[in-house]
Design an enzyme around this catalytic site. Structure first.
Site, PDB file in Angstrom:
ATOM      1  N   THR A 139       0.921  -1.300   0.041  1.00  0.00           N
ATOM      2  CA  THR A 139       0.035   0.130   0.041  1.00  0.00           C
ATOM      3  C   THR A 139       0.934   1.271   0.054  1.00  0.00           C
ATOM      4  O   THR A 139       2.038   1.108   0.323  1.00  0.00           O
ATOM      5  CB  THR A 139      -0.875   0.015   1.305  1.00  0.00           C
ATOM      6  OG1 THR A 139      -1.585  -1.280   1.335  1.00  0.00           O
ATOM      7  CG2 THR A 139      -1.658   1.178   1.323  1.00  0.00           C
TER       8      THR A 139
ATOM      9  N   GLY B 262      -9.771  -3.915   2.754  1.00  0.00           N
ATOM     10  CA  GLY B 262      -8.934  -3.798   3.816  1.00  0.00           C
ATOM     11  C   GLY B 262      -9.291  -2.398   4.527  1.00  0.00           C
ATOM     12  O   GLY B 262     -10.181  -1.813   4.652  1.00  0.00           O
ATOM     13  N   ASP B 263      -8.096  -1.983   5.063  1.00  0.00           N
ATOM     14  CA  ASP B 263      -8.097  -0.773   6.069  1.00  0.00           C
ATOM     15  C   ASP B 263      -7.912   0.371   5.150  1.00  0.00           C
ATOM     16  O   ASP B 263      -8.673   1.544   5.666  1.00  0.00           O
ATOM     17  CB  ASP B 263      -7.002  -0.815   7.182  1.00  0.00           C
ATOM     18  CG  ASP B 263      -5.775  -1.166   6.370  1.00  0.00           C
ATOM     19  OD1 ASP B 263      -5.697  -1.279   5.520  1.00  0.00           O
ATOM     20  OD2 ASP B 263      -4.735  -0.628   7.383  1.00  0.00           O
TER      21      ASP B 263
END
Ligand code: GLY
Length: 371
Positions: free
Chosen positions: A217, A247-248
């Site tokens: 990321t 995801g986050d």
């Protein structure tokens, strides 16, 4: 009081003797500074150029991460990112603009090389905060973004390798020839036979990511001399994920949080574990309550470790990193582990660029140590 300096006289008489003078603790002047995950050396450099030319801090951070989103060789972000289990690249991104205290995000968007720009459009042009999947793609196309195939030859190779390495307990895979096939050669020779167009180094990389799925990321946070801050996180998420998995990174408060009065934080690594501690938000709240950036981030990582009963063996599966920039320019990178695996040559690091000097990597602090 002849011969006594002004400040000494003030100290002797007390502040009441000088009602016009307020004793204020010296506050450092805000400075231009950009930080990002370790894959963002070029991104920080670009963002700093925009900040120095007077551009908005969010435009700066997004211009920075666009370099990585468009880079086919970064297989963790944007174009060329590792795909989901169906071989389709799905991207997540979020952004926060400090001065206006606004944010936007997109989740599981397909076909768009720069999802950070779409997150910014969601923020600026809609009354919503998050768009996902088909709706996010339609929205991007409405704004003139072309729908493109995001899979490169390299990311397709890795995906095919992953399918090939999905074996039953007898070592059987549907994606290689069976008992009627030629006798098996050594692993690398076998891979060279199946994928003849790739060199040994590329095949070794593809085998590694196929058998040990990464969650790369990029997060980038920018501060300018006016004290304005913004942040962005963008990713292709967990390799080989179930279609639709977010995801986050697109979760405001999880993979990204920024409070213009305090500072910002973002993360890379295993999003699921970050979401269980609402990491970026927790980090900024920790700073709001007085913790310096390193302590704030290490506290978040301790919460992650606590979720695994501090068991180093189970935690060994988790890779998680934070990047933190406080409003006064104090910053850090913080990682769960000192290095990604026992064999890694490189320790945990992040990228930083200040007004003077080149964009470069610095070491992160960490909670746990691998030998
Ligand atoms: N942190 C990126 C992800 O888990 O998708």
């Amino acid at each position: 009081m002849k011969g006594i300096t002004f400040s000494r006289r003030a100290a002797l008489l007390g502040a009441a003797a000088f009602p016009m003078i307020r004793v204020v603790k010296g506050q450092p002047k805000p400075k231009n500074i950009v930080i990002s995950s370790a894959n963002g050396v070029a991104a920080c450099g670009k963002a700093m150029e925009v900040v120095k030319s007077g551009g908005d801090t969010l435009d700066a951070a997004i211009a920075g991460v666009n370099i990585v989103e468009l880079d086919p060789n970064d297989t963790s972000v944007g174009y060329g990112g590792l795909p989901n289990e169906d071989g389709v690249v799905e991207l997540d991104a979020s952004c926060m603009h400090g001065p206006t205290r606004r944010g936007g995000s997109v989740g599981a968007i397909r076909g768009i090389k720069t999802p950070s720009k779409i997150a910014q459009l969601v923020m600026a042009e809609t009354d919503h905060m998050m768009l996902v999947g088909e709706g996010a793609l339609r929205f991007a196309k409405d704004y003139g973004f072309p729908e493109e195939d995001l899979l490169t030859e390299r990311s397709r190779l890795a995906w095919r390798m992953w399918k090939r390495e999905m074996r039953d307990k007898n070592g059987h895979s549907n994606w290689e020839s069976g008992v009627d096939g030629p006798p098996k050669a050594k692993k690398m020779a076998e891979l060279q036979r199946v994928f003849p167009q790739f060199d040994e180094e590329t095949l070794a990389w593809a085998y590694e990511v196929a058998t040990n799925p990464p969650h790369g990321t990029i997060n980038c946070i920018a501060l300018n001399e006016k004290g304005e801050m913004s942040a962005v996180t963008t990713t292709s998420g967990l390799a080989w994920k179930i279609a639709g998995r977010c995801g986050d990174s697109p979760i405001i408060g999880g993979g990204l949080w920024l409070d213009q009065d305090v500072g910002g934080a973002g993360s890379t690594g295993r999003g699921e574990e970050n979401l269980r501690v609402c990491g970026a938000h927790t980090c900024v709240e920790n700073m709001k309550h007085g913790m310096p950036p390193k302590e704030a981030a290490l506290d978040v990582l301790k919460r992650v470790a606590r979720n695994f009963d501090n068991d180093p063996q189970r935690l060994g599966e988790v890779d998680l990193n934070f990047y933190v920039l406080r409003k006064d320019g104090e910053y850090c990178g913080a990682s769960l582990w000192n290095k990604r695996s026992a064999n890694s040559q490189r320790g945990a690091a992040f990228a930083v660029c200040q007004s003077q000097g080149e964009s470069h990597r610095e070491d992160s602090v960490y909670l746990l140590e691998r030998k």
